[in-house]
Design a protein around this motif. Structure first.
Motif, short mmCIF file in Angstrom:
data_model
loop_
_atom_site.label_atom_id
_atom_site.label_comp_id
_atom_site.label_asym_id
_atom_site.label_seq_id
_atom_site.Cartn_x
_atom_site.Cartn_y
_atom_site.Cartn_z
N GLY A 191 0.96 -1.01 0.04
CA GLY A 191 0.12 0.10 -0.09
C GLY A 191 0.86 1.07 0.03
N ALA A 192 1.83 1.16 1.00
CA ALA A 192 2.83 2.42 0.95
C ALA A 192 3.63 2.59 -0.37
CB ALA A 192 3.67 1.99 2.00
N ALA A 193 4.00 1.46 -0.98
CA ALA A 193 4.90 1.44 -2.18
C ALA A 193 3.99 2.20 -3.44
CB ALA A 193 5.23 0.25 -2.58
N ALA A 194 2.82 1.67 -3.42
CA ALA A 194 1.90 2.32 -4.51
C ALA A 194 1.90 3.79 -4.27
CB ALA A 194 0.61 1.56 -4.39
N GLY A 195 1.71 4.27 -3.15
CA GLY A 195 1.82 5.72 -2.91
C GLY A 195 2.81 6.23 -3.21
N LEU A 196 4.15 5.89 -3.01
CA LEU A 196 5.57 6.42 -3.23
C LEU A 196 5.70 6.59 -4.80
CD1 LEU A 196 7.64 4.70 -0.46
CD2 LEU A 196 7.04 7.13 -0.71
N ARG A 197 5.09 5.51 -5.26
CA ARG A 197 5.50 5.43 -6.95
C ARG A 197 4.43 6.45 -7.56
NH1 ARG A 197 7.73 -0.02 -9.63
NH2 ARG A 197 9.54 -0.27 -7.95
N ALA A 198 3.13 6.74 -6.95
CA ALA A 198 2.37 7.85 -7.57
C ALA A 198 2.88 8.98 -7.35
CB ALA A 198 0.94 7.42 -6.83
N LEU A 199 3.53 9.17 -6.03
CA LEU A 199 4.09 10.55 -5.91
C LEU A 199 5.63 10.77 -6.59
CD1 LEU A 199 3.80 10.52 -2.19
CD2 LEU A 199 2.64 12.22 -3.68
N GLY A 200 5.92 9.60 -7.31
CA GLY A 200 7.24 9.94 -8.13
C GLY A 200 8.40 9.77 -7.04
N ALA A 201 8.27 9.62 -5.75
CA ALA A 201 9.32 9.57 -4.98
C ALA A 201 10.22 8.29 -5.37
CB ALA A 201 8.82 9.61 -3.49
N ALA A 202 11.09 8.23 -6.28
CA ALA A 202 11.70 7.28 -6.51
C ALA A 202 13.01 6.91 -5.45
CB ALA A 202 12.35 7.28 -8.07
N ARG A 203 13.51 8.12 -5.07
CA ARG A 203 14.73 7.90 -4.16
C ARG A 203 14.09 7.14 -2.98
NH1 ARG A 203 18.10 13.14 -3.66
NH2 ARG A 203 18.28 12.52 -5.93
N ARG A 204 13.15 7.62 -2.42
CA ARG A 204 12.48 7.06 -1.23
C ARG A 204 12.00 5.76 -1.50
NH1 ARG A 204 11.30 10.56 2.96
NH2 ARG A 204 11.28 12.56 2.85
N SER A 205 11.46 5.26 -2.43
CA SER A 205 11.17 3.97 -2.77
C SER A 205 12.12 3.18 -2.85
CB SER A 205 10.06 3.79 -3.86
OG SER A 205 10.72 4.26 -4.99
N LEU A 206 13.32 3.72 -3.46
CA LEU A 206 14.40 2.72 -3.54
C LEU A 206 15.29 2.40 -2.25
CD1 LEU A 206 17.02 1.44 -5.22
CD2 LEU A 206 17.79 3.62 -5.39
N ARG A 207 15.38 3.46 -1.35
CA ARG A 207 15.72 3.35 -0.19
C ARG A 207 14.92 2.21 0.69
NH1 ARG A 207 15.28 8.76 2.49
NH2 ARG A 207 16.45 9.20 0.65
N CYS A 208 13.58 2.41 0.59
CA CYS A 208 12.94 1.35 1.40
C CYS A 208 13.15 0.02 0.67
CB CYS A 208 11.54 1.59 1.22
SG CYS A 208 10.75 3.12 2.03
N GLN A 209 13.26 -0.41 -0.74
CA GLN A 209 13.47 -1.60 -1.28
C GLN A 209 14.75 -1.98 -0.97
OE1 GLN A 209 10.48 -3.20 -2.96
NE2 GLN A 209 12.10 -4.81 -2.00
N MET A 210 15.77 -1.15 -0.67
CA MET A 210 17.05 -1.76 -0.43
C MET A 210 16.98 -2.39 0.89
SD MET A 210 18.96 -1.57 -3.25
CE MET A 210 17.40 -2.26 -4.11
N PHE A 211 16.49 -1.58 1.60
CA PHE A 211 16.31 -2.06 3.26
C PHE A 211 15.54 -3.44 3.01
CE2 PHE A 211 13.95 -2.32 7.22
CZ PHE A 211 15.01 -2.35 8.15
N ALA A 212 14.54 -3.42 2.38
CA ALA A 212 13.64 -4.61 2.32
C ALA A 212 14.31 -5.94 1.87
CB ALA A 212 12.52 -4.54 1.75
#
Length: 438
Positions: free
Chosen positions: A360-381
């Motif tokens: 759910g949060a990932a969909a929101g970050l991508r819609a916002l175009g916050a690629a840097r934040r989503s990349l940070r999250c995915q690397m941690f995950a």
């Protein structure tokens, strides 16, 4: 949901031509429904192949097939990161002419990825030999068709015409039936890989007729250049996810044995109906989140919360039902794989529930175009997933690996939501500044 030939331009809330809230909600439900129907068709194909291999060839061969499947997942995520993820973020709800031009270049990029990495898989498979080598070599042959078929699905959902994606997957399923019958006669993992990928190529060709668009490999360089701010971050994000899955699978195979990889895949097949729902929603959630952001940005957080919470609740409910399945029925479905897979139901369910919260949060970050934040999250995950899966295998074998993954997904989902909260706050502040600036 639009029909063929209609524009998919999204209007803002202040536009007098904007759809009424009830009409907009009905359209969203329609698009989500087609997403679920499409994923159901796709999952039936994947489920049928998995069951055929598990029942026909036994646990060891099923483990080999699972390694090829994991490798396909890595390549698929490379294609999505470079080609279709930027398409969905930037070309959902745009005029048809812009969509067609973008799809031609995006699908051409997917074809280029499939050709290049397919050749690499073919070379590695031929050099590797053994039981795994032929499966990887055959995977390399069918990768271009698999990636183009997936590109059509995302392209149709970006345009809001999920019915075409569903039809395309239905064609794949129909073509798969005779292919599986031939593969069963041959009786090898390589034959099943060719049957699965070859039938996807049939659907890929059909997608060209559906869309009236031919993939332009010549446009791939321009596409990558134009989308580099999103594409390369999404590439790293997607490969981090699938790479962690591959590290866990190959690590588990090295530590415990190839049969253990088959047990994990068997547990995933047991969760298949729910995973079909999860993946079906994932086809449209980013596009829908982008529409929510354009029409009513203040509702994006609530949309993501309902999305993640609803999926997590459904996962727990499905897992509880699996615990009631009698051994006789489980063996009918998975054959000799059932005893090992049934021990993983609880941790696998918790892992999927944790991942659902994060989507759910990932969909929101991508819609916002916050690629840097989503990349940070995915690397941690991804780091948590690989560490938990391999570390758990060292401590307690296959079951320990599954519990390690469950803990990793639950903890990483919290990071996703913290990043979404920060991104929403930044978006709100930027909107205020834009309004105040004359």
């Amino acid at each position: 949901m639009t029909t063929e030939g209609e524009s998919t331009t999204t209007t803002g809330p202040a536009d007098p031509a904007a759809p009424a809230p009830r009409t907009a909600k009905r359209a969203m439900v329609g698009r989500l429904s087609w997403g679920l129907a499409d994923q159901a068709a796709s999952s039936i194909s994947n489920f049928a192949v998995g069951i055929y291999v598990a029942r026909s060839l036994g646990p060891t061969a099923f483990g080999v097939f699972s390694l090829a499947w994991v490798t396909y997942g890595v390549v698929l995520n490379v294609s999505r990161g470079l080609a279709t993820d930027p398409l969905v973020v930037r070309f959902s709800g745009v005029p048809e002419a812009a969509w067609r031009s973008a799809v031609a270049r995006s699908s051409g990029t997917a074809l280029g990825v499939g050709t290049a990495l397919g050749a690499a898989c073919l070379a590695v498979g031929l050099g590797l030999g053994g039981s795994v080598g032929p499966a990887l070599a055959c995977l390399g042959v069918v990768l271009p068709g698999l990636l183009i078929q997936d590109a059509w699905r995302y392209s149709f959902f970006a345009a809001g015409i999920g019915k075409k994606a569903f039809t395309n997957d239905l064609v794949w399923g129909v073509a798969l039936v005779p292919a599986l019958l031939v593969a069963a006669r041959v009786g090898s993992v390589a034959a099943f890989v060719l049957a699965w990928g070859g039938s996807a190529a049939v659907a890929a060709v059909y997608g060209c007729f559906q869309s009236g668009i031919r993939p332009r490999m010549g446009g791939a360089r321009g596409w990558l250049r134009e989308q580099r701010d999103l594409g390369y971050r999404y590439l790293a994000e997607n490969v981090g996810l699938s790479g962690a899955y591959q590290i866990r699978a190959y690590g588990l195979g090295a530590i415990v044995g190839v049969t253990s990889v088959g047990a994990v895949r068997g547990a995933e097949l047991l969760l298949g109906p729910f995973l079909a729902v999860l993946m079906g929603l994932s086809l449209v959630t980013v596009a829908e989140a982008a529409r929510v952001l354009r029409q009513a940005a203040h509702r994006l957080g609530r949309f993501c919360l309902l999305l993640g919470g609803g999926q997590a609740g459904a996962a727990l409910l499905w897992g509880a039902c699996l615990l009631l399945v009698p051994d006789r029925l489980g063996e009918l479905v998975l054959g000799e794989v059932w005893p090992a897979a049934s021990q993983l139901i609880v941790p696998a369910t918790l892992g999927v529930a944790g991942a659902s919260i994060g989507t759910g949060a990932a969909a929101g970050l991508r819609a916002l175009g916050a690629a840097r934040r989503s990349l940070r999250c995915q690397m941690f995950a991804s780091a948590c997933y690989a560490g938990g899966g391999v570390g758990g295998a060292v401590v307690a074998g296959t079951v320990g690996s599954s519990w390690g993954v469950a803990a990793a997904t639950l903890s990483s989902s919290a990071v996703w939501w913290l990043q979404l909260r920060s991104a929403l706050r930044e978006h709100h502040q930027d909107s205020i500044r834009e309004v105040r600036t004359p």
